[in-house]
Enzyme design. Structure first.
Site, PDB file in Angstrom:
ATOM      1  N   VAL A 144       0.817  -1.220   0.000  1.00  0.00           N
ATOM      2  CA  VAL A 144       0.000   0.000   0.000  1.00  0.00           C
ATOM      3  C   VAL A 144       0.850   1.269   0.000  1.00  0.00           C
ATOM      4  O   VAL A 144       0.308   2.372  -0.051  1.00  0.00           O
ATOM      5  CB  VAL A 144      -0.974   0.041   1.204  1.00  0.00           C
ATOM      6  CG1 VAL A 144      -1.994  -1.077   1.101  1.00  0.00           C
ATOM      7  CG2 VAL A 144      -0.230  -0.023   2.523  1.00  0.00           C
ATOM      8  N   GLY A 145       2.172   1.120   0.071  1.00  0.00           N
ATOM      9  CA  GLY A 145       3.044   2.291   0.002  1.00  0.00           C
ATOM     10  C   GLY A 145       3.612   2.759   1.321  1.00  0.00           C
ATOM     11  O   GLY A 145       3.964   3.933   1.476  1.00  0.00           O
ATOM     12  N   LYS A 146       3.737   1.855   2.279  1.00  0.00           N
ATOM     13  CA  LYS A 146       4.263   2.237   3.603  1.00  0.00           C
ATOM     14  C   LYS A 146       5.673   2.812   3.509  1.00  0.00           C
ATOM     15  O   LYS A 146       6.005   3.775   4.201  1.00  0.00           O
ATOM     16  CB  LYS A 146       4.276   1.028   4.546  1.00  0.00           C
ATOM     17  CG  LYS A 146       2.912   0.507   4.935  1.00  0.00           C
ATOM     18  CD  LYS A 146       3.006  -0.590   5.989  1.00  0.00           C
ATOM     19  CE  LYS A 146       3.816  -1.785   5.515  1.00  0.00           C
ATOM     20  NZ  LYS A 146       3.207  -2.466   4.359  1.00  0.00           N
ATOM     21  N   THR A 147       6.517   2.219   2.671  1.00  0.00           N
ATOM     22  CA  THR A 147       7.905   2.665   2.580  1.00  0.00           C
ATOM     23  C   THR A 147       7.994   4.080   2.025  1.00  0.00           C
ATOM     24  O   THR A 147       8.750   4.922   2.536  1.00  0.00           O
ATOM     25  CB  THR A 147       8.728   1.706   1.707  1.00  0.00           C
ATOM     26  OG1 THR A 147       8.657   0.386   2.257  1.00  0.00           O
ATOM     27  CG2 THR A 147      10.188   2.126   1.652  1.00  0.00           C
ATOM     28  N   LYS A 203      13.377   0.033   9.909  1.00  0.00           N
ATOM     29  CA  LYS A 203      12.558  -1.041   9.336  1.00  0.00           C
ATOM     30  C   LYS A 203      13.013  -2.295  10.064  1.00  0.00           C
ATOM     31  O   LYS A 203      13.964  -2.959   9.643  1.00  0.00           O
ATOM     32  CB  LYS A 203      12.803  -1.156   7.840  1.00  0.00           C
ATOM     33  CG  LYS A 203      12.141  -2.351   7.165  1.00  0.00           C
ATOM     34  CD  LYS A 203      10.764  -2.035   6.660  1.00  0.00           C
ATOM     35  CE  LYS A 203      10.195  -3.214   5.881  1.00  0.00           C
ATOM     36  NZ  LYS A 203       8.872  -2.943   5.336  1.00  0.00           N
ATOM     37  N   GLU A 249       8.879   1.635  10.214  1.00  0.00           N
ATOM     38  CA  GLU A 249       7.962   1.026   9.246  1.00  0.00           C
ATOM     39  C   GLU A 249       7.788  -0.451   9.533  1.00  0.00           C
ATOM     40  O   GLU A 249       8.759  -1.198   9.666  1.00  0.00           O
ATOM     41  CB  GLU A 249       8.503   1.197   7.820  1.00  0.00           C
ATOM     42  CG  GLU A 249       7.565   0.605   6.781  1.00  0.00           C
ATOM     43  CD  GLU A 249       8.220   0.345   5.441  1.00  0.00           C
ATOM     44  OE1 GLU A 249       7.625  -0.398   4.623  1.00  0.00           O
ATOM     45  OE2 GLU A 249       9.327   0.853   5.207  1.00  0.00           O
ATOM     46  N   GLY A 250       6.540  -0.874   9.615  1.00  0.00           N
ATOM     47  CA  GLY A 250       6.253  -2.282   9.816  1.00  0.00           C
ATOM     48  C   GLY A 250       6.280  -3.063   8.513  1.00  0.00           C
ATOM     49  O   GLY A 250       6.764  -2.571   7.484  1.00  0.00           O
ATOM     50  N   ALA A 251       5.771  -4.279   8.559  1.00  0.00           N
ATOM     51  CA  ALA A 251       5.657  -5.123   7.365  1.00  0.00           C
ATOM     52  C   ALA A 251       4.219  -5.595   7.270  1.00  0.00           C
ATOM     53  O   ALA A 251       3.682  -6.155   8.229  1.00  0.00           O
ATOM     54  CB  ALA A 251       6.607  -6.316   7.456  1.00  0.00           C
ATOM     55  N   GLY A 252       3.580  -5.350   6.134  1.00  0.00           N
ATOM     56  CA  GLY A 252       2.175  -5.717   6.025  1.00  0.00           C
ATOM     57  C   GLY A 252       1.326  -4.892   6.970  1.00  0.00           C
ATOM     58  O   GLY A 252       1.456  -3.670   7.024  1.00  0.00           O
TER      59      GLY A 252
END
Length: 241
Positions: A14-17, A38, A116-119
């Protein structure tokens, strides 16, 4: 001031990074010394020098930080899987306390750390430990990144309500246009519908960004987009509460 922001999403991809990097750059323009983290990167690229973490490298380039990759991303895995599954596949373990220690070290170096998380928030980090458990251990608020198109109402409300029910503070929601198609009725109406149903601030709507690369980051285009499209002043004021 809160020492961190956790960037979570309603799903993977979804564009978190991009949001984490853009916020880091924009908040630096506000005079803050911003670090990035991260904690776990899966889907790393294998090279002769070891595993390269693309998301972490993107964050490092945008934020312009000099911190060690081993602190920014203490766990890196080759397979593009949930962290717990990737670790088990490679016969490794993830020490949650190592993640906490790395975060605490970064908070001593910087005014603010964007994590930043993952998923999404219920992705397993290790065994029964989910990302929401990491957020609670770090005691930091979250920003939810969501798609703007059809299907986002359900995903976004589920994420927001679950986080709130478990004591997580939410700064707001950022909607991200992840494709170049023309906005339809869903794209135009979803933000207002979600705001009405969950009573959370909509921090902004990001346009589709084509050919995002290192040169574009260096030119400051990404930072300018975030300064224009995202309510950076509100985010900064929230952190000061």
């Amino acid at each position: 001031m809160a020492k961190g922001i956790f960037i979570t999403g309603t799903d993977t991809g979804v564009g978190k990074t991009v949001v984490a990097g853009g916020l880091a750059c924009a908040l630096k323009r506000e005079g803050l010394d911003v670090g990035v983290m991260k904690p776990v990167q899966t889907g790393c690229i294998e090279t002769d020098e070891g595993l390269i973490a693309p998301d972490a490298n993107f964050l490092i380039n945008v934020a312009g930080v000099k911190d060690s990759i081993d602190i920014i991303t203490p766990y890196r895995f080759k397979e593009p899987l949930a962290p717990s599954v990737a670790a088990e596949t490679e016969g490794r373990e993830i020490d949650i306390e190592k993640i906490i220690t790395s975060y605490n070290l970064l908070t001593k170096i910087h005014d603010l750390v964007i994590v930043e998380g993952a998923g999404g928030i219920l992705v397993p980090v290790w065994k029964d430990v989910l990302f929401i458990d990491i957020i609670r251990k770090l005691s930091i608020p979250v920003i939810i990144v969501a798609r703007i198109g059809l299907g986002t109402i359900n995903h976004t409300l589920l994420t927001a309500r679950y986080a709130l029910e478990h004591g997580i503070k939410i700064i707001g929601i950022i909607f991200n246009n992840i494709n170049s198609k023309e906005d339809g009725i869903a794209e135009r109406s979803n933000p207002d519908t979600i705001k009405r149903l969950c009573n959370l601030p909509i921090l902004g709507i990001l346009p589709f960004i084509n050919n995002l690369n290192t040169e574009e980051v260096k030119s400051g285009d990404l930072c300018s987009i975030f300064t224009e499209k995202i309510d950076i002043k509100y985010i900064k004021s929230f952190l000061s509460v």
